[in-house]
Structures are given as structure tokens and as C-alpha cells.
Motif scaffolding. Sequence first.
Motif, PDB file in Angstrom:
ATOM      1  N   TYR A   6      72.204 -11.729 -85.383  1.00  0.00           N
ATOM      2  CA  TYR A   6      70.800 -12.140 -85.458  1.00  0.00           C
ATOM      3  C   TYR A   6      70.465 -13.172 -84.390  1.00  0.00           C
ATOM      4  O   TYR A   6      69.425 -13.081 -83.736  1.00  0.00           O
ATOM      5  CB  TYR A   6      70.529 -12.703 -86.852  1.00  0.00           C
ATOM      6  CG  TYR A   6      69.171 -13.317 -87.011  1.00  0.00           C
ATOM      7  CD1 TYR A   6      68.027 -12.516 -87.091  1.00  0.00           C
ATOM      8  CD2 TYR A   6      69.017 -14.693 -87.076  1.00  0.00           C
ATOM      9  CE1 TYR A   6      66.778 -13.075 -87.226  1.00  0.00           C
ATOM     10  CE2 TYR A   6      67.769 -15.252 -87.224  1.00  0.00           C
ATOM     11  CZ  TYR A   6      66.656 -14.439 -87.298  1.00  0.00           C
ATOM     12  OH  TYR A   6      65.410 -15.006 -87.440  1.00  0.00           O
ATOM     13  N   LEU A   7      71.329 -14.116 -84.202  1.00  0.00           N
ATOM     14  CA  LEU A   7      71.072 -15.158 -83.218  1.00  0.00           C
ATOM     15  C   LEU A   7      71.145 -14.610 -81.789  1.00  0.00           C
ATOM     16  O   LEU A   7      70.377 -15.022 -80.921  1.00  0.00           O
ATOM     17  CB  LEU A   7      72.076 -16.297 -83.384  1.00  0.00           C
ATOM     18  CG  LEU A   7      71.941 -17.110 -84.670  1.00  0.00           C
ATOM     19  CD1 LEU A   7      73.073 -18.123 -84.776  1.00  0.00           C
ATOM     20  CD2 LEU A   7      70.596 -17.829 -84.731  1.00  0.00           C
ATOM     21  N   ASP A   8      72.059 -13.684 -81.590  1.00  0.00           N
ATOM     22  CA  ASP A   8      72.190 -13.160 -80.233  1.00  0.00           C
ATOM     23  C   ASP A   8      70.945 -12.377 -79.815  1.00  0.00           C
ATOM     24  O   ASP A   8      70.591 -12.350 -78.627  1.00  0.00           O
ATOM     25  CB  ASP A   8      73.408 -12.242 -80.139  1.00  0.00           C
ATOM     26  CG  ASP A   8      74.698 -13.042 -80.267  1.00  0.00           C
ATOM     27  OD1 ASP A   8      74.657 -14.255 -79.960  1.00  0.00           O
ATOM     28  OD2 ASP A   8      75.725 -12.467 -80.662  1.00  0.00           O
ATOM     29  N   THR A   9      70.304 -11.792 -80.783  1.00  0.00           N
ATOM     30  CA  THR A   9      69.118 -11.006 -80.444  1.00  0.00           C
ATOM     31  C   THR A   9      67.887 -11.860 -80.254  1.00  0.00           C
ATOM     32  O   THR A   9      66.898 -11.390 -79.702  1.00  0.00           O
ATOM     33  CB  THR A   9      68.854  -9.983 -81.563  1.00  0.00           C
ATOM     34  OG1 THR A   9      68.695 -10.684 -82.794  1.00  0.00           O
ATOM     35  CG2 THR A   9      70.005  -8.987 -81.671  1.00  0.00           C
ATOM     36  N   LEU A  10      67.955 -13.074 -80.722  1.00  0.00           N
ATOM     37  CA  LEU A  10      66.789 -13.935 -80.608  1.00  0.00           C
ATOM     38  C   LEU A  10      66.543 -14.320 -79.158  1.00  0.00           C
ATOM     39  O   LEU A  10      67.477 -14.418 -78.356  1.00  0.00           O
ATOM     40  CB  LEU A  10      66.977 -15.194 -81.455  1.00  0.00           C
ATOM     41  CG  LEU A  10      66.970 -15.000 -82.978  1.00  0.00           C
ATOM     42  CD1 LEU A  10      67.278 -16.326 -83.662  1.00  0.00           C
ATOM     43  CD2 LEU A  10      65.636 -14.447 -83.463  1.00  0.00           C
ATOM     44  N   GLY A  11      65.272 -14.533 -78.875  1.00  0.00           N
ATOM     45  CA  GLY A  11      64.918 -14.990 -77.543  1.00  0.00           C
ATOM     46  C   GLY A  11      65.141 -16.485 -77.402  1.00  0.00           C
ATOM     47  O   GLY A  11      65.523 -17.199 -78.358  1.00  0.00           O
ATOM     48  N   ASN A  12      64.922 -16.953 -76.201  1.00  0.00           N
ATOM     49  CA  ASN A  12      65.141 -18.382 -75.951  1.00  0.00           C
ATOM     50  C   ASN A  12      64.216 -19.251 -76.794  1.00  0.00           C
ATOM     51  O   ASN A  12      64.631 -20.267 -77.371  1.00  0.00           O
ATOM     52  CB  ASN A  12      64.932 -18.673 -74.471  1.00  0.00           C
ATOM     53  CG  ASN A  12      65.987 -18.010 -73.609  1.00  0.00           C
ATOM     54  OD1 ASN A  12      67.075 -17.678 -74.086  1.00  0.00           O
ATOM     55  ND2 ASN A  12      65.654 -17.777 -72.347  1.00  0.00           N
ATOM     56  N   LYS A  13      62.954 -18.858 -76.861  1.00  0.00           N
ATOM     57  CA  LYS A  13      62.012 -19.652 -77.660  1.00  0.00           C
ATOM     58  C   LYS A  13      62.406 -19.642 -79.138  1.00  0.00           C
ATOM     59  O   LYS A  13      62.312 -20.657 -79.828  1.00  0.00           O
ATOM     60  CB  LYS A  13      60.602 -19.111 -77.491  1.00  0.00           C
ATOM     61  CG  LYS A  13      60.030 -19.336 -76.100  1.00  0.00           C
ATOM     62  CD  LYS A  13      58.610 -18.808 -76.013  1.00  0.00           C
ATOM     63  CE  LYS A  13      58.041 -19.023 -74.592  1.00  0.00           C
ATOM     64  NZ  LYS A  13      56.671 -18.483 -74.479  1.00  0.00           N
ATOM     65  N   GLU A  14      62.818 -18.485 -79.609  1.00  0.00           N
ATOM     66  CA  GLU A  14      63.208 -18.387 -81.014  1.00  0.00           C
ATOM     67  C   GLU A  14      64.458 -19.232 -81.302  1.00  0.00           C
ATOM     68  O   GLU A  14      64.566 -19.852 -82.360  1.00  0.00           O
ATOM     69  CB  GLU A  14      63.457 -16.926 -81.378  1.00  0.00           C
ATOM     70  CG  GLU A  14      62.189 -16.091 -81.349  1.00  0.00           C
ATOM     71  CD  GLU A  14      62.488 -14.621 -81.553  1.00  0.00           C
ATOM     72  OE1 GLU A  14      61.531 -13.863 -81.749  1.00  0.00           O
ATOM     73  OE2 GLU A  14      63.688 -14.243 -81.516  1.00  0.00           O
ATOM     74  N   LEU A  15      65.335 -19.199 -80.348  1.00  0.00           N
ATOM     75  CA  LEU A  15      66.534 -20.031 -80.531  1.00  0.00           C
ATOM     76  C   LEU A  15      66.153 -21.519 -80.570  1.00  0.00           C
ATOM     77  O   LEU A  15      66.697 -22.287 -81.375  1.00  0.00           O
ATOM     78  CB  LEU A  15      67.535 -19.784 -79.399  1.00  0.00           C
ATOM     79  CG  LEU A  15      68.322 -18.481 -79.476  1.00  0.00           C
ATOM     80  CD1 LEU A  15      69.156 -18.293 -78.213  1.00  0.00           C
ATOM     81  CD2 LEU A  15      69.227 -18.488 -80.705  1.00  0.00           C
ATOM     82  N   LEU A  16      65.231 -21.898 -79.714  1.00  0.00           N
ATOM     83  CA  LEU A  16      64.803 -23.295 -79.721  1.00  0.00           C
ATOM     84  C   LEU A  16      64.152 -23.647 -81.059  1.00  0.00           C
ATOM     85  O   LEU A  16      64.388 -24.717 -81.631  1.00  0.00           O
ATOM     86  CB  LEU A  16      63.830 -23.537 -78.575  1.00  0.00           C
ATOM     87  CG  LEU A  16      63.275 -24.949 -78.461  1.00  0.00           C
ATOM     88  CD1 LEU A  16      64.402 -25.955 -78.255  1.00  0.00           C
ATOM     89  CD2 LEU A  16      62.262 -25.030 -77.317  1.00  0.00           C
ATOM     90  N   ALA A  17      63.365 -22.711 -81.582  1.00  0.00           N
ATOM     91  CA  ALA A  17      62.734 -22.954 -82.886  1.00  0.00           C
ATOM     92  C   ALA A  17      63.790 -23.065 -83.979  1.00  0.00           C
ATOM     93  O   ALA A  17      63.689 -23.911 -84.890  1.00  0.00           O
ATOM     94  CB  ALA A  17      61.760 -21.828 -83.205  1.00  0.00           C
ATOM     95  N   LYS A  18      64.801 -22.213 -83.886  1.00  0.00           N
ATOM     96  CA  LYS A  18      65.878 -22.295 -84.863  1.00  0.00           C
ATOM     97  C   LYS A  18      66.596 -23.649 -84.789  1.00  0.00           C
ATOM     98  O   LYS A  18      66.951 -24.238 -85.809  1.00  0.00           O
ATOM     99  CB  LYS A  18      66.884 -21.162 -84.624  1.00  0.00           C
ATOM    100  CG  LYS A  18      66.448 -19.821 -85.190  1.00  0.00           C
ATOM    101  CD  LYS A  18      66.611 -19.807 -86.710  1.00  0.00           C
ATOM    102  CE  LYS A  18      66.235 -18.438 -87.262  1.00  0.00           C
ATOM    103  NZ  LYS A  18      66.314 -18.414 -88.740  1.00  0.00           N
TER     104      LYS A  18
END
Lengths: 399, 90
Positions: A6-18
Motif C-alpha cells: 500500500y505504501l509503495d503505491t502511494l504517491g509522494n504527496k500521499e506519503l507526506l500526508a501519511k
Amino acid sequence: MSDLAYLDTLGNKELLAKCLEYGLPGVPVTDSTRSVIIRRLKAAITGVPLNKSKSASKKATPRRETVHGSQVTTPTSEPVRRTPGRSAGLTKTNNNKISEQSRRTIAYGLDNTSISGRSVQTTTTVSDVGSQSEDDDYYMVDSPGLKYAQDQGPRRSVSLTKSGVLTTSYTREVDQPLYEQEDIPRSYTYERPHVPAATLHTLPTYEPRIEPSSYRRTDLGFSRPLLTQTNLNSTSYQEVSAFNPKVPSVSPRNTFSGSAMPFGGPPPAPAPIRQRESFPVSGSNLARGRLLQPTTAVNTLYPQLNQFYDQPDNAGEPMDTESESEAEEPPIRRHFQNKRLSPQSRKPLVRHDDQVSPMAQFRALAVSLDQKYNLKFYLILVVSVMLATMVYVVLTPNA
Amino acid sequence: MSGTSQKYRNFVAEPMGNKSVTELAGIGDTLGGRLTDAGFDKAYTVLGQYLVLKKDEELFKDWMKEVCHASSKQASDCYNCLNDWCEEFL
């Protein structure tokens, strides 16, 4: 594993939000930082730190190290240090900055340690400040594992060395009074060899206090002067015994003027009493008293000081004063030697000297006058002239 | 524990300019080659990564371990070197 995918598929912005969601620092997610941030997110989500550093790094990993080091130091170090540490920490408000500073200080401390010991002390104090400030700030926030503390063992050791330095500083403070006391008596010792005349001045000033008291007060039956003198002597001895054995060699000379100064507690009270009493007494005394005082006083003082404290110096110094006192010196020395064993025995000696002194002093005065002015010669001359005139008058037939 | 290395002092003593990544403390030829392969050929690129990670020690160390397989000591030396340089010149 599902989290990983799940994390690998996330984009950079989504990762930052996470990251922000899980309380991780909002580090910009880039291709170079993506993998590292994903690792952290995994650790944060699962709650199981893959690496010790990761678990610690969630909030402030460097803080943990410093915190542990400070915790170790806190028992050794005193709370006083914390106050300066906090003040220093306050200058840098941000926690991150503080942690960085602590790291820098540690690095400087290491440099300084290699260079010189003095710089180590200063640097160590600074590092203590930083570490303690971190402790104060972060101790409640973070609950780091003990493992991190082990990693920071070297830094802690620096703090320990710091504590050792501080303890040494305290010992220095204790030593300072000793040095001061020793220095004062030493100054007296130096005075004698340089200028014997100066010693004579100092001695007569002290002695007249004793002798005049013996003349009048013994006659009047007053015990004050004796008591005061005994107090002074007794205090000097007691203090000497209280101090280190080395001190007494120097301290005896302090007994006159230095007794009040170096020995803060009991001695100061009797010292002023002496001076007050002694001065008026000396002033009220007749011219005889003044003349007698320097001669006898010089003799008594030198043997007292020398014999009590400096035995080797005894032979040379008393001789400088006068040859007349030689007859009196041996008994005095004997008394003092007996008194060495019991310091309180001084007073009876002084009394004995005072009782004998009126006759002995008069003799000494006469002898001194004879030597100085040749009184015998003039007396014989006058008598011879008178006899000659008498014979001339008797024999002349003019009558 | 041990004193700072001459490499560390040389790097912190002056602006990095265009110094090679191998000028960083803890970065030798091996790690420098790996970093260069990863695109970090200059010291200022590593500094940029350090700043992007917001000077976070753990993140930077993890990044170092991941990119060039640096050891904990090597990563720590490099971090301290950059951190002190930033304190001095940034």
C-alpha cells in the motif's frame, strides 16, 4: 506486507500526508527520500521498530541519546548545573536545534579533550548544559530504550569526566583557605630574615602588652591580662592542632597578629581585646616600662616563636636582639619546651617571667646602660674626684 | 569518544565549495563511488539530501545506509561533519 504494498503505491504527496498522519516529520518525499520515508511509515504503522534507530527517530532520535547521557549524568551531576544548562538551552528555543547543539558541543568537547585538559573543563560544562537541557525538555516526552543509551556511551563518558572535573573544582575551593592561611604565616617568616629591625619593631609592640600587664596587674592582683594572653596562646595551639600538622610550623607566628585573621572562629574575639587592653596599658606605663619592654620583650618573643614552632631557627634569631638577654633565654626556652607538650602551660610561664622580670629587668637595664654609657666608669670617676676634693679640702691648711 | 579526524576538521574548517563527496568525513573511496553512482558526486549534493531530510539524524543515517551501505559509524561521521559545517557556515 499489505502495508508495504500500500505504501509503495502511494504517491509522494500521499506519503507526506501519511507521515503527518502518524506524527512523522514532514520530510519532502522525493525519489531519494522515498524509500527511507516508507521505512519509517512501516515502523510507525506496525508499531514495531525495524531498527532501534527508526523507533527512536519517530520523534527525535538524537534526543534519546542525549537524554540517556543526561540521565546518567544527573545522579552524578548536581541540580545546580541544570539551571545554567536550561538558560543555555533557552537561547535556542527549538528542540531540534537544542539536540543539534548538544551534538556539536560533544564534538567540540572531544576536540578539546585531545588538545588540553583546561579546555576540556569549559567544553564539558557546555556539553552538560546541552545534555541537561535536553533531559529537561525531552525526558518527559520520550521514553527511549536503554539500547540507545549504550550507543551514546562515549558521550556519557564525557559527561562523567565532566562530573569528575567539577568535583575537583570543589576540592580546590576547600584547599584555597588552607593556602591562604599558609600564605599569611609565610609572609611573617620572610619578614624576619630580610629586616631584623622590622622584627624588633613588631616584637616590642606585641610584647609590651604582656609585660606591663605583669607589672601592674600582678601587683594589683588582676587576672585579666593573663587570661587574655592565655586565651590567645591557647587558641593558637588548639587551632594548630585542629589544622594539618604542617600548618603549625607556620602558624605560631600568626598567633600574634595572624591568630585573629586565619583562624576565623574563636580567635578573633580575644585578639581585639588584647590590643585594646595592651595599648592603654602601655601608654599609661612610665618611661621605665617602655624602655624595659623592648629589651625583655625582644628576648621573650623570639624564643617563644622560634622554640614553639621553628626549632632550627631558634639559635640564630634570638641572638640578633641583644646579648644581655642570653641569661634569660635558657630558662625561657626550658619553659617553652615543657609547654610544647601542653600548650596551656604557657600562661604560668608568662607569670613566672613577669614576677621575676622586675628584678631581672632592672638588672638588665643597668647592664645595658653600663654598656651603652659606661656608667661604671663615670661613677668611678665622679667618686674618685669627690674623694680627691675631700682629701684636698681636708689636707689644705687654709681652714 | 575518539577525537575528530583530520578529515572532519578540514571539511568543517572552510566552505565546501565543489569538494568531492569523498571529502566528507566517513566517506571513503568505496562509499564515495557508491554515492557517485547514485548521483551524489559532490559534497553539496549530500548536503542537499541532508537538508531535504531536515537535518534529521536518523533519517540521514538511514538514507546513507540505504544508498551507499554505510556503517553506523560512517553515517554518524558524515552526519556530524555536515551538521557542524551547517552550524558554521549555513
